[in-house]
Write an enzyme that holds these catalytic residues in place. Sequence first.
Site, mmCIF file in Angstrom:
data_model
loop_
_atom_site.group_PDB
_atom_site.id
_atom_site.type_symbol
_atom_site.label_atom_id
_atom_site.label_comp_id
_atom_site.label_asym_id
_atom_site.label_seq_id
_atom_site.Cartn_x
_atom_site.Cartn_y
_atom_site.Cartn_z
ATOM 1 N N ARG A 54 -43.154 -27.296 -22.757
ATOM 2 C CA ARG A 54 -42.096 -26.868 -23.005
ATOM 3 C C ARG A 54 -40.949 -25.421 -22.326
ATOM 4 N NH1 ARG A 54 -42.882 -21.384 -22.672
ATOM 5 N NH2 ARG A 54 -44.737 -20.878 -23.030
ATOM 6 N N GLY A 55 -40.153 -25.650 -23.024
ATOM 7 C CA GLY A 55 -38.560 -24.639 -22.531
ATOM 8 C C GLY A 55 -39.443 -23.085 -22.596
ATOM 9 N N GLN B 227 -40.693 -19.603 -20.215
ATOM 10 C CA GLN B 227 -42.108 -19.431 -18.905
ATOM 11 C C GLN B 227 -43.046 -18.493 -19.608
ATOM 12 O OE1 GLN B 227 -39.481 -16.339 -16.474
ATOM 13 N NE2 GLN B 227 -38.046 -17.083 -17.495
ATOM 14 N N TYR B 228 -43.963 -17.837 -19.190
ATOM 15 C CA TYR B 228 -45.386 -17.797 -19.689
ATOM 16 C C TYR B 228 -44.954 -17.154 -20.940
ATOM 17 C CZ TYR B 228 -47.503 -19.010 -15.230
ATOM 18 O OH TYR B 228 -47.998 -19.822 -14.197
ATOM 19 N N HIS C 148 -49.964 -16.982 -27.004
ATOM 20 C CA HIS C 148 -50.858 -16.713 -28.432
ATOM 21 C C HIS C 148 -52.287 -16.077 -28.291
ATOM 22 C CE1 HIS C 148 -47.604 -19.494 -28.833
ATOM 23 N NE2 HIS C 148 -47.611 -20.219 -27.771
ATOM 24 N N ILE D 89 -39.647 -18.332 -28.421
ATOM 25 C CA ILE D 89 -38.497 -19.967 -28.876
ATOM 26 C C ILE D 89 -39.216 -20.234 -27.705
ATOM 27 C CG2 ILE D 89 -37.233 -21.196 -29.829
ATOM 28 C CD1 ILE D 89 -36.143 -18.318 -31.628
ATOM 29 N N GLY D 90 -39.756 -21.376 -28.229
ATOM 30 C CA GLY D 90 -40.019 -22.664 -27.104
ATOM 31 C C GLY D 90 -40.021 -24.110 -27.185
ATOM 32 N N SER E 33 -42.931 -18.374 -32.080
ATOM 33 C CA SER E 33 -44.381 -18.032 -32.164
ATOM 34 C C SER E 33 -43.763 -16.244 -32.567
ATOM 35 C CB SER E 33 -44.783 -18.341 -30.990
ATOM 36 O OG SER E 33 -44.741 -17.009 -30.435
ATOM 37 N N CYS F 210 -42.286 -13.957 -20.569
ATOM 38 C CA CYS F 210 -40.605 -15.078 -20.695
ATOM 39 C C CYS F 210 -40.461 -14.884 -19.088
ATOM 40 C CB CYS F 210 -40.037 -14.693 -21.706
ATOM 41 S SG CYS F 210 -40.865 -15.294 -23.686
#
Length: 216
Positions: free
Chosen positions: A69-70, A72-73, A76, A150-151, A164, A180
Site C-alpha cells: 500500500r501507499g 510508510q510503517y 496493527h 490511511i493507506g 485503521s 508513518c
Amino acid sequence: MPQITTLPGLAPYAETLAAMEARVAAIAAGTAEEGVWLLEHPPLYTAGTSSRLEDLTDPTRFPVHVAGRGGQYTYHGPGQRVAYVMLDLNKRGRDVRQFVCALEAWVIGTLASFNVKGERRAGRVGVWVTRPDQPANADGSMREDKIAAIGVKLRRWVSFHGISINVEPDLRHFSGIVPCGIRDHGVTSLVDLGLPVTMADLDAALLAEFPRHFPS
C-alpha cells in the site's frame, strides 16, 4: 451498498492480504461485488511503498510485512479496527484524491459520533486530534496525536487496503517504528482520550456513517 463483513478473531496478515487481492481481482473482473472487511490483526508492523528502514526502530519485536500500500510503517494489533475497503472506482469517478478524502471524511464523521474532533493536516496523511490536556510541544504549539491511519492501493481502479482506527490498542507497540515516518507527533486511541468506546460501538458508527461518503 457494498457488502460489509466483520471478520472474527485476529485475522492472520498474509492470508488476509491474499484473500483481499483475490477479491479485488474478482471485483475488477465483474464476478464479485464491492466489499469492506472490518477486522483486527495480531501484533505486527507493515511497510508501505514509501517506508524507510531507519524508521523500523525495533525490527525483532513483531513480524514485519511488506504491504504494497501507499505510506510508510504502521502498526496493527488487537484493539485497533482495520477496515479494508474494496471499491470499484471505475464506477465512482476514478479520482484517487477524492477517494482518499472520502476515507478521511468517513473516519472524521465516525469519530464525531463520540464527540471527538478528528482533523486533517497538510503533509500528514491520516486523522489527527489536538491534545490540550497534554504538555505543549517544545516550540509552544499544541500537541497533536494520530488516531487513524490511511493507506490504499489501486489495481485496475479497484481499491484495497484502507484505514485503521485506534480503539484500545497497546500504544507502547507503536514505539518499535516511527509511525508513518512522523517523529514529532504521538499516537492516541479513543480509550486513551478517556472514552469507554468498544469495538462494537465503533463498528456501529462506521456502518452508520459509510453511506454518506460512499453512496451506492
